[in-house]
Design an enzyme around this catalytic site. Structure first.
Site, PDB file in Angstrom:
ATOM      1  N   LYS A 112     -12.234   5.925  -1.395  1.00 37.86           N
ATOM      2  CA  LYS A 112     -12.471   7.150  -0.623  1.00 37.86           C
ATOM      3  C   LYS A 112     -13.931   7.279  -0.200  1.00 37.86           C
ATOM      4  O   LYS A 112     -14.234   7.515   0.972  1.00 37.86           O
ATOM      5  CB  LYS A 112     -12.082   8.383  -1.454  1.00 37.86           C
ATOM      6  CG  LYS A 112     -12.559   9.699  -0.854  1.00 37.86           C
ATOM      7  CD  LYS A 112     -12.178  10.891  -1.697  1.00 37.86           C
ATOM      8  CE  LYS A 112     -13.155  11.282  -2.761  1.00 37.86           C
ATOM      9  NZ  LYS A 112     -14.337  12.058  -2.331  1.00 37.86           N
ATOM     10  N   ASN A 113     -14.836   7.123  -1.160  1.00 36.48           N
ATOM     11  CA  ASN A 113     -16.238   7.423  -0.848  1.00 36.48           C
ATOM     12  C   ASN A 113     -16.905   6.356   0.020  1.00 36.48           C
ATOM     13  O   ASN A 113     -17.961   6.607   0.599  1.00 36.48           O
ATOM     14  CB  ASN A 113     -17.026   7.696  -2.138  1.00 36.48           C
ATOM     15  CG  ASN A 113     -16.629   9.042  -2.738  1.00 36.48           C
ATOM     16  OD1 ASN A 113     -15.991   9.863  -2.073  1.00 36.48           O
ATOM     17  ND2 ASN A 113     -16.978   9.269  -3.991  1.00 36.48           N
ATOM     18  N   ARG A 141      -6.724  15.190  -1.965  1.00 34.97           N
ATOM     19  CA  ARG A 141      -7.920  14.788  -1.193  1.00 34.97           C
ATOM     20  C   ARG A 141      -8.335  13.364  -1.520  1.00 34.97           C
ATOM     21  O   ARG A 141      -8.953  12.697  -0.690  1.00 34.97           O
ATOM     22  CB  ARG A 141      -9.106  15.708  -1.537  1.00 34.97           C
ATOM     23  CG  ARG A 141      -9.059  17.074  -0.888  1.00 34.97           C
ATOM     24  CD  ARG A 141     -10.368  17.822  -1.133  1.00 34.97           C
ATOM     25  NE  ARG A 141     -11.475  16.894  -1.058  1.00 34.97           N
ATOM     26  CZ  ARG A 141     -12.483  16.829  -1.931  1.00 34.97           C
ATOM     27  NH1 ARG A 141     -12.551  17.661  -2.928  1.00 34.97           N
ATOM     28  NH2 ARG A 141     -13.428  15.937  -1.788  1.00 34.97           N
ATOM     29  N   ARG A 192     -24.465  22.624  -3.847  1.00 35.37           N
ATOM     30  CA  ARG A 192     -24.688  21.190  -3.621  1.00 35.37           C
ATOM     31  C   ARG A 192     -25.672  21.048  -2.470  1.00 35.37           C
ATOM     32  O   ARG A 192     -25.308  21.082  -1.309  1.00 35.37           O
ATOM     33  CB  ARG A 192     -23.350  20.480  -3.333  1.00 35.37           C
ATOM     34  CG  ARG A 192     -22.524  20.304  -4.594  1.00 35.37           C
ATOM     35  CD  ARG A 192     -21.240  19.576  -4.352  1.00 35.37           C
ATOM     36  NE  ARG A 192     -21.411  18.200  -3.954  1.00 35.37           N
ATOM     37  CZ  ARG A 192     -20.398  17.356  -3.767  1.00 35.37           C
ATOM     38  NH1 ARG A 192     -19.155  17.773  -3.951  1.00 35.37           N
ATOM     39  NH2 ARG A 192     -20.621  16.121  -3.391  1.00 35.37           N
ATOM     40  N   ASP A 245     -18.105  10.830 -11.534  1.00 43.29           N
ATOM     41  CA  ASP A 245     -16.746  11.080 -11.023  1.00 43.29           C
ATOM     42  C   ASP A 245     -15.662  10.640 -12.012  1.00 43.29           C
ATOM     43  O   ASP A 245     -14.476  10.831 -11.751  1.00 43.29           O
ATOM     44  CB  ASP A 245     -16.544  10.391  -9.665  1.00 43.29           C
ATOM     45  CG  ASP A 245     -17.388  11.034  -8.576  1.00 43.29           C
ATOM     46  OD1 ASP A 245     -17.893  12.156  -8.793  1.00 43.29           O
ATOM     47  OD2 ASP A 245     -17.542  10.419  -7.507  1.00 43.29           O
ATOM     48  N   CYS A 247     -15.647  19.533  -2.648  1.00 43.69           N
ATOM     49  CA  CYS A 247     -15.771  19.870  -4.071  1.00 43.69           C
ATOM     50  C   CYS A 247     -17.085  20.567  -4.354  1.00 43.69           C
ATOM     51  O   CYS A 247     -18.137  20.116  -3.951  1.00 43.69           O
ATOM     52  CB  CYS A 247     -15.712  18.605  -4.932  1.00 43.69           C
ATOM     53  SG  CYS A 247     -14.051  18.059  -5.255  1.00 43.69           S
TER      54      CYS A 247
END
Ligand code: EPZ
Length: 430
Positions: free
Chosen positions: A22-23, A398, A123, A306, A117
Site C-alpha cells: 500500500k505505502n 483501506r 499529523r 505500523d 489515519c
C-alpha cells in the site's frame, strides 16, 4: 454498514499470498503525473486507499484501465488539473503526495489538506513544506488548502531533523525534474522509498542512494512512462506472521521479501515462535503460550510502528511482562481500550504500553480505530475465546486486500456481515 464477526480459537494453517505494498503504491501512482505517457503497473493492491488515489487521478484527467487482477494501465496524456479539492483528499492521508508530484511536473500545486489515519493526534506536514520551500517554492494556506508554486524548482540540500517517510517521498517527487542537484540528508529508508526511487529511475530520473540516509537526485528535464511491479506489502505480511504466532498453527506467507520482515522475524523468534525464511516466503509456526518481549518502534530498519498494535495483541497473551514503546508516533495506543475490554492487561505510561500476559482474551464487540488498530482487533478476535465483532472496518478495507478470503483460506472463522438489520437477521457474505 459492515462489520467482521470472528469465532476465535482456530489455529491458522496453510498458505497466504501477500498483495502489493500500500505505502509504495500510494506514492508510485501519483508519480505517474510526472510524465505525460502510459504506464502499466502490476501488483497493485485492491484496497480502498488505492481506489481513492485512482479516483483522484481520474478526476484530474488521467485514464485508468484494469488489465487483469492487480494490473492496471494509467494514461496521463490527458492530465489537466493542478488542483485537488477536499472531497477527494479527505479519505486519503497519502493524497499529500499529489503536492510533490504536481509541483515536480508543473511547479504549481493546490491540494486540500488530507484525511486518513489520525491516531487521535495531529499529523504535521511541516517537514514536507520546508523541503518544498528549500527548492524555491512559495507556500500559502487558505481554508485548509495548500497552494505551492515556484517560477522553476531548483535543487537544494535538505536536512530533515526528523526521519519522515512522507517528507522524503514528497521531496523526491518534487526534485526529480528540478534544475540541478537535490541532496536529502537524514532520509527515510523504508522499502517503499526504494521502490519509488526504482520506479522514478525507470521513468528516466537520476536518483542515487535510496535506502540509505542520503539520497541524491540530479534533476532531468523529461520523464516517460514505464512498466513496473510494486513490491510486496511488508506490513500485510507482518500482520499475518503475527496472527499465526498469536493464534498458533503453521502458516506460509508467500510473495514477500524476507529481508523487509527481519525486525518482525527477530521479535517473533524472541517470543518463541518458529520463523523459517525462503527466497520469497516465510513460514511461521507456533504452539502453546509464547514468552514476553520488549518492542520499540523506530524508522526502518527498526521495528515498524505500523506493526505495533498487531504485535501488542500477541504480547497480551505471552507469559510475562512486555514493554511496548512507540517512538515514531505520539498517540498510537488508542486501540488499547478495546483490548482491555477483551480481557487484556495493559497500562499506558507516556510513550509506552506495559503489557502483562493473560492466559486468553475473550471475544467482545470492538471497533477498528484506524487501519493497523483494526488489524490488531482481527488478530485479537482470532485468538479470543468466543465471538468478536469488529465495527468501523472501513479502516481495515483501506489497507488489507481480501482479508476475509485470505484468513478463511487458512482456517479462520471470519465473516463480513451487513448491519444494522437485527430484525431481518444479518446477511452473511463469504
Ligand atoms: C508513513 O506516514 C506511513 N504512511 C504510515 O503508515 C507510517 O506509520 C509512517 O510513515 C511511519 O512509518 C504512508 O506511507 C502513506 P512520517 P507518514 O512522516 O509519512 C513526524 C499505515 O498504517 N513528522 O514518517 O505520514 C510525525 O509526526 C500508515 O500504513 C513531523 O513532525 O509518517 C511522526 O512522529 C499509518 N513533521 C514522524 O515524523 C512532518 O512534516 C514520522 O512520520 C512529517 C512527520
Amino acid at each position: 454498514m459492515e462489520k467482521f464477526v470472528i469465532q476465535g480459537g482456530r489455529p491458522l494453517s496453510g498458505e497466504i499470498e501477500i498483495s502489493g505494498a500500500k505505502n509504495a503504491a500510494v506514492a508510485i501512482l501519483p508519480a505517474t503525473i510526472l510524465a505525460k505517457d502510459r504506464f502499466v503497473i502490476e501488483n497493485v493492491p485492491d484496497i480502498r486507499d488505492i481506489s481513492s488515489m485512482l479516483q483522484i487521478l481520474e478526476v484530474m484527467g488521467a485514464t485508468v484501465e484494469t488489465l487483469g487482477p492487480n494490473k492496471i494501465a494509467i494514461d496521463t496524456r490527458g492530465f489537466v488539473s493542478k488542483t485537488v479539492p477536499y472531497e477527494l483528499t479527505r479519505n486519503l492521508r497519502a493524497s499529500y503526495y499529489l503536492l510533490g508530484a504536481l509541483l515536480g511536473m508543473y511547479s504549481h500545486a493546490s491540494v486540500a489538506m488530507p484525511g486518513g489515519c489520525n491516531f487521535g493526534g495531529v499529523r504535521p506536514i511541516d517537514l514536507h513544506l520546508k523541503a518544498f520551500q528549500a527548492l524555491g517554492t512559495v507556500i500559502t494556506t487558505d481554508g485548509g488548502v495548500i497552494d505551492a508554486r515556484a517560477p522553476r524548482l531548483v535543487g537544494a540540500s535538505v536536512y530533515f531533523d526528523k526521519v519522515s517517510v512522507g517528507a522524503t517521498i514528497n521531496l523526491m517527487l518534487a526534485a526529480v525534474k528540478a534544475r540541478g542537484l537535490t541532496v536529502i540528508e537524514n532520509a527515510a529508508k523504508e522499502p517503499h522509498i526504494v521502490d519509488l526511487a526504482n520506479f522514478l529511475n525507470l521513468m528516466g530520473a537520476n536518483i542515487k542512494g535510496a535506502g540509505t540516509d542520503e539520497i541524491k537526485i540530479e534533476g532531468v528535464s523529461e520523464l516517460h512512462g514505464c512498466d513496473y511491479s510494486i513490491i510486496p506489502d511488508q506490513i500485510e505480511a507482518g500482520t499475518y506472521m503475527v496472527a499465526a504466532a498469536a493464534a498458533g498453527g503453521d502458516l506460509t506467507i508467500k510473495n514477500v521479501i524476507p529481508k523487509h520482515l527481519e525486525p518482525i522475524t527477530v521479535k517473533l523468534r524472541e517470543c518463541g515462535a518458529g520463523v523459517e525464511e525462503f527466497d520469497d516466503a516465510v513460514r511461521v509456526t507456533a504452539s502453546g503460550r509464547l514468552t514476553a518481549c520488549n518492542i520499540k518502534t523506530l524508522p526502518h530498519p527498526g521495528f515498524p510502528t505500523d506493526m505495533q498494535p498487531q504485535f501488542t495483541v500477541l504480547l497480551t497473551m505471552c507469559e510475562g511482562v512486555s514493554v511496548v514503546t512507540d517512538s515514531v508516533w505520539d498517540n498510537r495506543f488508542r486501540y488499547v481500550d478495546q483490548l482491555v475490554r477483551m480481557g487484556a492487561s495493559i497500562s499506558i505510561e507516556g510513550k509506552a504500553a506495559i503489557v502483562t500476559g493473560v492466559d486468553r482474551l475473550k471475544g467482545a464487540p470492538v471497533r477498528a480505530d484506524d487501519l493497523r488498530a483494526g488489524a490488531a482487533m482481527i488478530i485479537a478476535g482470532l485468538c479470543a475465546k468466543g465471538t468478536t465483532e469488529i465495527e468501523d472496518i472501513i479502516h481495515i478495507d483501506r489497507g488489507y486486500e481480501d482479508v476475509v478470503r485470505k484468513l478463511r483460506g487458512v482456517g479462520a472463522e471470519i465473516s463480513r456481515v451487513d448491519f444494522p438489520s437485527p430484525t431481518a437477521g444479518a446477511v452473511k457474505r463469504a
